[in-house]
Write a protein that holds these residues in place. Structure first.
Motif, PDB file in Angstrom:
ATOM      1  N   LEU A 166       8.630   6.379 -17.961  1.00 13.00           N
ATOM      2  CA  LEU A 166       9.349   5.106 -18.109  1.00 13.00           C
ATOM      3  C   LEU A 166       8.410   3.957 -18.435  1.00 13.00           C
ATOM      4  CD1 LEU A 166      12.155   3.654 -17.674  1.00 13.00           C
ATOM      5  CD2 LEU A 166      11.447   3.335 -15.289  1.00 13.00           C
ATOM      6  N   THR A 167       7.139   4.070 -18.012  1.00 17.26           N
ATOM      7  CA  THR A 167       6.196   2.946 -18.104  1.00 17.26           C
ATOM      8  C   THR A 167       5.036   3.233 -19.062  1.00 17.26           C
ATOM      9  OG1 THR A 167       5.009   3.797 -16.176  1.00 17.26           O
ATOM     10  CG2 THR A 167       6.736   2.169 -15.759  1.00 17.26           C
ATOM     11  N   ASP A 168       5.244   4.128 -20.022  1.00 20.02           N
ATOM     12  CA  ASP A 168       4.196   4.465 -20.997  1.00 20.02           C
ATOM     13  C   ASP A 168       2.918   4.949 -20.317  1.00 20.02           C
ATOM     14  OD1 ASP A 168       5.841   3.735 -23.183  1.00 20.02           O
ATOM     15  OD2 ASP A 168       5.248   1.631 -22.961  1.00 20.02           O
ATOM     16  N   GLY A 169       3.098   5.703 -19.228  1.00 20.03           N
ATOM     17  CA  GLY A 169       1.969   6.314 -18.552  1.00 20.03           C
ATOM     18  C   GLY A 169       1.256   5.452 -17.546  1.00 20.03           C
ATOM     19  N   LEU A 170       1.712   4.209 -17.336  1.00 20.26           N
ATOM     20  CA  LEU A 170       1.004   3.302 -16.443  1.00 20.26           C
ATOM     21  C   LEU A 170       1.369   3.501 -14.970  1.00 20.26           C
ATOM     22  CD1 LEU A 170       1.094  -0.054 -18.441  1.00 20.26           C
ATOM     23  CD2 LEU A 170      -0.807   1.562 -18.204  1.00 20.26           C
ATOM     24  N   GLY A 171       2.643   3.567 -14.658  1.00 17.61           N
ATOM     25  CA  GLY A 171       3.121   3.578 -13.281  1.00 17.61           C
ATOM     26  C   GLY A 171       3.894   2.317 -12.970  1.00 17.61           C
ATOM     27  N   ALA A 172       4.527   2.283 -11.831  1.00 18.17           N
ATOM     28  CA  ALA A 172       5.346   1.138 -11.431  1.00 18.17           C
ATOM     29  C   ALA A 172       4.476  -0.070 -11.108  1.00 18.17           C
ATOM     30  CB  ALA A 172       6.194   1.504 -10.217  1.00 18.17           C
ATOM     31  N   ASP A 173       5.010  -1.246 -11.365  1.00 17.07           N
ATOM     32  CA  ASP A 173       4.321  -2.476 -10.962  1.00 17.07           C
ATOM     33  C   ASP A 173       4.360  -2.659  -9.450  1.00 17.07           C
ATOM     34  OD1 ASP A 173       3.844  -3.815 -13.710  1.00 17.07           O
ATOM     35  OD2 ASP A 173       5.976  -3.303 -13.751  1.00 17.07           O
ATOM     36  N   VAL A 174       5.508  -2.302  -8.860  1.00 21.28           N
ATOM     37  CA  VAL A 174       5.703  -2.431  -7.411  1.00 21.28           C
ATOM     38  C   VAL A 174       6.362  -1.155  -6.907  1.00 21.28           C
ATOM     39  CG1 VAL A 174       6.786  -3.773  -5.557  1.00 21.28           C
ATOM     40  CG2 VAL A 174       6.069  -4.924  -7.666  1.00 21.28           C
ATOM     41  N   ALA A 175       5.842  -0.608  -5.824  1.00 21.93           N
ATOM     42  CA  ALA A 175       6.479   0.524  -5.143  1.00 21.93           C
ATOM     43  C   ALA A 175       6.802   0.089  -3.722  1.00 21.93           C
ATOM     44  CB  ALA A 175       5.571   1.756  -5.131  1.00 21.93           C
ATOM     45  N   ILE A 176       8.058   0.227  -3.335  1.00 26.54           N
ATOM     46  CA  ILE A 176       8.514  -0.184  -2.011  1.00 26.54           C
ATOM     47  C   ILE A 176       8.837   1.062  -1.199  1.00 26.54           C
ATOM     48  CG2 ILE A 176      10.308  -1.420  -0.730  1.00 26.54           C
ATOM     49  CD1 ILE A 176      10.549  -3.316  -3.148  1.00 26.54           C
ATOM     50  N   GLU A 177       8.136   1.241  -0.090  1.00 25.39           N
ATOM     51  CA  GLU A 177       8.349   2.392   0.795  1.00 25.39           C
ATOM     52  C   GLU A 177       9.385   2.005   1.836  1.00 25.39           C
ATOM     53  OE1 GLU A 177       8.337   5.428   3.636  1.00 25.39           O
ATOM     54  OE2 GLU A 177       7.949   3.331   4.099  1.00 25.39           O
ATOM     55  N   ALA A 178      10.522   2.708   1.844  1.00 17.42           N
ATOM     56  CA  ALA A 178      11.632   2.332   2.728  1.00 17.42           C
ATOM     57  C   ALA A 178      12.151   3.530   3.497  1.00 17.42           C
ATOM     58  CB  ALA A 178      12.751   1.688   1.919  1.00 17.42           C
ATOM     59  N   VAL A 179      11.256   4.423   3.886  1.00 22.97           N
ATOM     60  CA  VAL A 179      11.642   5.601   4.672  1.00 22.97           C
ATOM     61  C   VAL A 179      10.921   5.609   6.010  1.00 22.97           C
ATOM     62  CG1 VAL A 179      11.768   8.129   4.749  1.00 22.97           C
ATOM     63  CG2 VAL A 179      12.078   6.919   2.567  1.00 22.97           C
ATOM     64  N   GLY A 180       9.578   5.591   5.966  1.00 20.46           N
ATOM     65  CA  GLY A 180       8.810   5.572   7.199  1.00 20.46           C
ATOM     66  C   GLY A 180       8.250   6.921   7.594  1.00 20.46           C
ATOM     67  N   VAL A 181       7.892   7.752   6.614  1.00 20.03           N
ATOM     68  CA  VAL A 181       7.209   9.025   6.899  1.00 20.03           C
ATOM     69  C   VAL A 181       5.982   9.100   6.003  1.00 20.03           C
ATOM     70  CG1 VAL A 181       9.311  10.215   7.626  1.00 20.03           C
ATOM     71  CG2 VAL A 181       8.589  10.355   5.236  1.00 20.03           C
ATOM     72  N   PRO A 182       4.951   9.845   6.419  1.00 21.27           N
ATOM     73  CA  PRO A 182       3.710   9.874   5.638  1.00 21.27           C
ATOM     74  C   PRO A 182       3.905  10.271   4.181  1.00 21.27           C
ATOM     75  CG  PRO A 182       3.335  10.823   7.813  1.00 21.27           C
ATOM     76  CD  PRO A 182       4.812  10.585   7.697  1.00 21.27           C
ATOM     77  N   ALA A 183       4.776  11.252   3.913  1.00 22.57           N
ATOM     78  CA  ALA A 183       4.924  11.754   2.547  1.00 22.57           C
ATOM     79  C   ALA A 183       5.418  10.675   1.594  1.00 22.57           C
ATOM     80  CB  ALA A 183       5.872  12.947   2.521  1.00 22.57           C
ATOM     81  N   THR A 184       6.326   9.817   2.045  1.00 19.27           N
ATOM     82  CA  THR A 184       6.868   8.795   1.147  1.00 19.27           C
ATOM     83  C   THR A 184       5.877   7.655   0.933  1.00 19.27           C
ATOM     84  OG1 THR A 184       8.065   7.874   3.047  1.00 19.27           O
ATOM     85  CG2 THR A 184       9.291   9.315   1.549  1.00 19.27           C
ATOM     86  N   GLU A 192       2.597   8.072   0.898  1.00 15.88           N
ATOM     87  CA  GLU A 192       1.612   8.624  -0.028  1.00 15.88           C
ATOM     88  C   GLU A 192       2.198   8.734  -1.432  1.00 15.88           C
ATOM     89  OE1 GLU A 192       0.055  12.200   1.819  1.00 15.88           O
ATOM     90  OE2 GLU A 192      -0.143  11.127   3.726  1.00 15.88           O
ATOM     91  N   GLN A 193       3.508   9.024  -1.530  1.00 16.58           N
ATOM     92  CA  GLN A 193       4.155   9.059  -2.835  1.00 16.58           C
ATOM     93  C   GLN A 193       4.095   7.694  -3.513  1.00 16.58           C
ATOM     94  OE1 GLN A 193       8.492   9.532  -2.978  1.00 16.58           O
ATOM     95  NE2 GLN A 193       8.196  11.069  -4.586  1.00 16.58           N
ATOM     96  N   CYS A 194       4.315   6.631  -2.741  1.00 14.31           N
ATOM     97  CA  CYS A 194       4.253   5.277  -3.312  1.00 14.31           C
ATOM     98  C   CYS A 194       2.881   4.991  -3.900  1.00 14.31           C
ATOM     99  CB  CYS A 194       4.598   4.243  -2.246  1.00 14.31           C
ATOM    100  SG  CYS A 194       6.370   4.118  -1.887  1.00 14.31           S
ATOM    101  N   THR A 195       1.820   5.441  -3.238  1.00 14.25           N
ATOM    102  CA  THR A 195       0.475   5.176  -3.761  1.00 14.25           C
ATOM    103  C   THR A 195       0.210   5.960  -5.042  1.00 14.25           C
ATOM    104  OG1 THR A 195      -0.609   6.922  -2.441  1.00 14.25           O
ATOM    105  CG2 THR A 195      -0.388   4.732  -1.430  1.00 14.25           C
TER     106      THR A 195
END
Length: 346
Positions: free
Chosen positions: A231-249, A251-254
């Motif tokens: 979606l972002t031409d290979g760059l990644g999101a400008d902002v990632a918001i973690e709204a779950v509260g578990v380690p996996a999510t 780390e996914q945001c990063t």
């Protein structure tokens, strides 16, 4: 009176407790007219918040009617219709003067349903009433106002504002529960190019479309990082918001974020998450965390009163006040019940 009482991890009961009474001259007693259940309450019941002890009345969100005020209270009076905020503020300490009410030094912050008895009851004692209760404008719907007790200011402040969402941004929200949806709704104030909702429940991804998501991804069937990069031409999101509260999510945001991007952690974490600084430092990634301060509540109330925010669409299930155990069951099984917010009324 009746209240939901915590009795250790996995154990709660709707039972008789003493009516609250005024303790400090800045207190108010509020009759609870409408109340809801938060994902944080589920974290408490999982044992993620050890400060909550056996016998505590749960809950930190309500709309109600003031019944009694202490001698020092001047801003609210008996019969006033008010929003009970999830955050209490003394209004005087260093942090409260800075608007960081969640860090109040004089016994405020997140205390309701945490350190003192909360709102999942027929009545609640609210400390620092003048600075912790909000008059509801005439005509504002009770259930809509209830969404401003926690989820809307939390998603807005800790997600959107901490994440510094800008016009044209691609915003990835991991977790399409009520907090994630609140972040999606309020992110639209800043005209992002895309809001990407990421969740394992297809029902919540469908709901996300009603809250502003332009792209939805179920990571059980699609690679979320790859989809966002496409979606972002290979760059990644400008902002990632973690709204779950578990380690996996977290780390996914990063992994979702572009170089120079911003990760805003909103979820309540009960276990450590690995921070891969060996990968993040060179990419200039900013990570924010935070407890909501509710400094945005007056602004959100104005938007609600003006019809600029539709908060009622968060509410999917209704119960009577004495149906708390059924309401918890529905809320806990949100993947099966499609529950977003459940509302219990007197």
């Amino acid at each position: 009176m009746k209240a939901v009482v915590f009795h250790g991890a996995g154990n709660k009961a709707w039972e008789d407790v003493p009516d609250p009474t005024l303790i400090d001259p800045t207190d108010a007693i509020v009759r609870v007219d409408a109340v809801t259940i938060c994902g944080t309450d589920l974290h408490i019941l999982k044992g993620d918040v050890p400060a909550v002890t056996d016998g505590r009345v749960l809950g930190h969100e309500a709309v109600g009617t003031v019944e009694q005020v202490g001698a020092a209270v001047t801003g609210v009076a008996a019969s006033d219709r008010v929003l009970v905020s999830c955050i209490s503020s003394c209004g005087r300490c260093r942090f409260c003067r800075d608007g960081a009410y969640g860090q109040c030094l004089n016994g405020g912050g997140w205390i309701l349903g945490h350190l003192i008895d909360g709102t999942q009851a027929e009545k609640v004692r609210v400390p620092f009433a003048d600075t912790s209760l909000y008059h509801l404008p005439d005509g504002v719907d009770t259930e809509a106002a209830l969404m401003l007790a926690d989820i809307l200011p939390t998603g807005f402040e800790v997600g959107v504002l901490n994440g510094a969402v800008q016009p044209g941004d691609v915003v990835a929200v991991v977790g399409a529960g009520p907090i994630g949806l609140a972040a999606m709704l309020t992110a639209q104030f800043y005209s992002p190019a895309h809001i990407v909702a990421i969740d394992l429940a297809d029902s919540r991804l469908e709901a996300a479309k009603q809250f502003g998501a332009t792209v939805t991804i179920n990571p059980s069937t699609h690679d979320a990082v790859a989809e966002v990069q496409t979606l972002t031409d290979g760059l990644g999101a400008d902002v990632a918001i973690e709204a779950v509260g578990v380690p996996a999510t977290f780390e996914q945001c990063t992994r979702l974020i572009r170089p120079g991007g911003r990760v805003a952690n909103v979820g309540v974490h009960g276990a450590p998450a690995t921070l891969h600084l060996e990968d993040l430092w060179i990419r200039n990634v900013t990570i924010t965390t935070g407890l909501v301060d509710t400094y945005s509540t007056p602004r959100l109330l104005k938007l609600l009163a003006a019809g600029q925010v539709d908060a009622r669409k968060f509410v999917t299930h209704h119960f009577a006040m004495d149906e708390f155990m059924a309401a918890y069951d529905v809320f806990e099984r949100a993947a099966d019940t499609s529950a977003l917010k459940v509302v219990l009324t007197r």
